[in-house]
Design an enzyme around this catalytic site. Structure first.
Site, short mmCIF file in Angstrom:
data_model
loop_
_atom_site.label_atom_id
_atom_site.label_comp_id
_atom_site.label_asym_id
_atom_site.label_seq_id
_atom_site.Cartn_x
_atom_site.Cartn_y
_atom_site.Cartn_z
N ALA A 65 -4.15 -7.07 2.08
CA ALA A 65 -3.01 -6.95 1.18
C ALA A 65 -3.55 -6.82 -0.24
CB ALA A 65 -2.11 -8.17 1.31
N GLY A 109 -4.87 -8.37 5.79
CA GLY A 109 -3.75 -7.55 6.26
C GLY A 109 -4.21 -6.25 6.91
N GLU A 112 -4.98 -7.17 10.39
CA GLU A 112 -3.69 -7.46 11.03
C GLU A 112 -2.93 -6.17 11.33
OE1 GLU A 112 -2.95 -10.21 7.69
OE2 GLU A 112 -2.27 -11.63 9.21
N GLU A 132 -8.71 -14.61 4.20
CA GLU A 132 -7.66 -15.15 3.31
C GLU A 132 -7.99 -16.54 2.80
OE1 GLU A 132 -7.08 -13.55 6.18
OE2 GLU A 132 -5.31 -12.26 6.00
N1 CO8 Z 1 -6.63 -5.95 -3.06
C1 CO8 Z 1 -6.72 -5.28 -4.23
N2 CO8 Z 1 -7.80 -4.57 -4.61
C2 CO8 Z 1 -8.84 -4.54 -3.75
C3 CO8 Z 1 -8.82 -5.22 -2.52
C4 CO8 Z 1 -7.64 -5.93 -2.18
N3 CO8 Z 1 -7.51 -6.56 -1.01
N4 CO8 Z 1 -10.01 -5.02 -1.90
C5 CO8 Z 1 -10.74 -4.25 -2.72
N5 CO8 Z 1 -10.04 -3.95 -3.83
C6 CO8 Z 1 -10.48 -3.14 -4.98
C7 CO8 Z 1 -11.47 -3.88 -5.84
O1 CO8 Z 1 -10.80 -4.74 -6.73
C8 CO8 Z 1 -12.18 -2.74 -6.53
O2 CO8 Z 1 -11.35 -2.27 -7.57
P1 CO8 Z 1 -12.04 -1.91 -9.01
O3 CO8 Z 1 -13.00 -0.81 -8.73
O4 CO8 Z 1 -10.86 -1.48 -9.82
O5 CO8 Z 1 -12.71 -3.15 -9.48
C9 CO8 Z 1 -12.21 -1.67 -5.46
O6 CO8 Z 1 -11.20 -2.01 -4.51
C10 CO8 Z 1 -13.54 -1.61 -4.71
O7 CO8 Z 1 -13.82 -2.91 -4.23
P2 CO8 Z 1 -15.22 -3.66 -4.50
O8 CO8 Z 1 -15.81 -3.20 -5.79
O9 CO8 Z 1 -14.99 -5.12 -4.34
O10 CO8 Z 1 -16.07 -3.04 -3.31
P3 CO8 Z 1 -17.29 -3.74 -2.56
O11 CO8 Z 1 -17.84 -2.69 -1.67
O12 CO8 Z 1 -18.20 -4.43 -3.50
O13 CO8 Z 1 -16.61 -4.90 -1.63
C11 CO8 Z 1 -14.98 -5.79 -0.11
C12 CO8 Z 1 -15.75 -4.54 -0.60
C13 CO8 Z 1 -15.96 -6.76 0.57
C14 CO8 Z 1 -13.97 -5.29 0.90
C15 CO8 Z 1 -14.29 -6.49 -1.31
O14 CO8 Z 1 -13.56 -5.52 -2.04
C16 CO8 Z 1 -13.35 -7.58 -0.92
O15 CO8 Z 1 -13.76 -8.67 -0.59
N6 CO8 Z 1 -12.02 -7.29 -0.94
C17 CO8 Z 1 -11.00 -8.27 -0.66
C18 CO8 Z 1 -10.91 -8.55 0.83
C19 CO8 Z 1 -9.87 -9.61 1.08
O16 CO8 Z 1 -9.97 -10.73 0.65
N7 CO8 Z 1 -8.83 -9.22 1.87
C20 CO8 Z 1 -7.74 -10.13 2.22
C21 CO8 Z 1 -6.62 -10.01 1.23
S1 CO8 Z 1 -5.32 -11.19 1.52
C22 CO8 Z 1 -4.44 -10.54 2.78
O17 CO8 Z 1 -4.73 -9.47 3.28
C23 CO8 Z 1 -3.27 -11.31 3.28
C24 CO8 Z 1 -2.46 -10.51 4.26
C25 CO8 Z 1 -1.17 -11.16 4.64
C26 CO8 Z 1 -0.08 -10.86 3.68
C27 CO8 Z 1 1.21 -11.16 4.25
C28 CO8 Z 1 2.25 -11.59 3.26
C29 CO8 Z 1 3.43 -12.26 3.89
#
Ligand code: CO8
Length: 258
Positions: A65, A109, A112, A132
């Site tokens: 998400a 997400g 999921e 998460e």
């Molecule tokens: N949300 C928003 N932006 C994101 C997300 C995300 N989940 N993942 C990556 N991005 C963005 C980064 O912020 C970055 O943006 P920018 O270039 O503007 O800084 C761009 O994508 C590239 O990402 P990275 O530079 O971090 O790329 P890396 O290759 O270094 O890392 C990763 C890749 C490991 C995937 C890393 O981006 C990461 O850890 N992302 C987050 C993963 C995460 O925690 N996902 C879970 C999110 S919570 C969730 O999904 C809950 C779902 C249930 C919701 C239901 C509601 C009821």
């Protein structure tokens, strides 16, 4: 009306939905989820479509998400707004088979969403995770339930509690994905599987989907009864008559979805 966060392409009876927010690794924001619900409905309603493939980019199926969007929200916002409730319902309402073709990250997400599809074909680059816990929340659209049913409690707990990622090989060994292929062959493999499904009777394919999904909801006795009734019911279809007749006559069946 077009789409800004995904592409929808229909050919050879298969709808391919490709998530397309490259700058955010296909993070699921409200715009994307609402467009995804609309694209799936359009595929469901399109009589030409007999199977759907949902995919992302080489780097990410979806990295979860959208954290930036969620970080602004309060409990009242998400609870009273039922965050993503309607979109998830719309995804689960699709009766046509959906294959998730996953390369790169399928996290939170994203994992999921892949699990809401009927089965997952993974590239060897795929990485699945429910991280998460690192954000101070739990999975919110099925992770604790579907991942546990897919891979068992031990691995599910491990992934949810440590936030570690599972690679494609481990995902296949654990039963999360049905096949793993080299990344370059991912779409060929998914389209070939979708093409095979598209040749079947849609009536039977919908029945298969309902019966297998039932196994995730009810106990064995109820599930077996549901399956037996479904099996019996299909004897009322022309496609059952045709399928069995074609076998006996040693020819390919001509299904008509009746
Ligand atoms: N949300 C928003 N932006 C994101 C997300 C995300 N989940 N993942 C990556 N991005 C963005 C980064 O912020 C970055 O943006 P920018 O270039 O503007 O800084 C761009 O994508 C590239 O990402 P990275 O530079 O971090 O790329 P890396 O290759 O270094 O890392 C990763 C890749 C490991 C995937 C890393 O981006 C990461 O850890 N992302 C987050 C993963 C995460 O925690 N996902 C879970 C999110 S919570 C969730 O999904 C809950 C779902 C249930 C919701 C239901 C509601 C009821």
């Amino acid at each position: 009306m077009g789409y800004e966060t995904l592409n929808l392409d229909v050919s050879n009876h298969v709808a391919v939905i490709k998530l397309d927010r490259p700058d955010a690794l296909n993070a699921l924001n409200s715009a994307l989820l609402s467009e995804l619900a609309r694209a799936l409905k359009s595929a469901q309603d399109n009589e030409k479509v007999r199977c759907i493939v949902l995919t992302g980019s080489e780097k990410a199926f979806a990295a979860g998400a959208d954290i930036s969007e969620m970080s602004e929200k309060s409990f009242i916002d998400v609870f009273m707004g039922d965050l993503f409730g309607a979109e998830v319902d719309a995804i689960l309402k699709v009766r046509k088979p959906i294959i998730a073709a996953v390369a790169g990250y399928a996290l939170g997400g994203g994992c999921e969403l892949a699990m809401m599809c009927d089965f997952i074909i993974a590239a060897d680059t795929a990485k699945f995770g429910q991280p998460e816990i690192n954000l101070g929340v739990v999975a919110g659209i099925g992770g604790t339930q579907r991942l546990t049913r897919a891979v068992g409690k031990a691995k599910s707990m491990d992934m949810h509690l440590t936030g570690r990622f599972m690679d494609a090989k481990e995902a296949e060994l654990s039963g999360l994905v049905s096949r793993v292929v080299p990344a370059k062959k991912l779409m060929d493999e998914a389209l070939s599987a979708a093409g095979k499904i598209a040749e079947k009777s849609m009536v039977t394919a919908v029945a298969v989907k309902e019966a297998v999904n039932r196994s995730q909801e009810v106990g064995l006795t109820e599930g077996l009864l549901f399956e037996k009734r479904m099996f019996h019911a299909l004897f009322a279809t022309e496609d059952q008559t045709e399928g069995m007749k074609a076998f006996v006559e040693k020819r390919e069946p001509q299904f008509r979805d009746r």
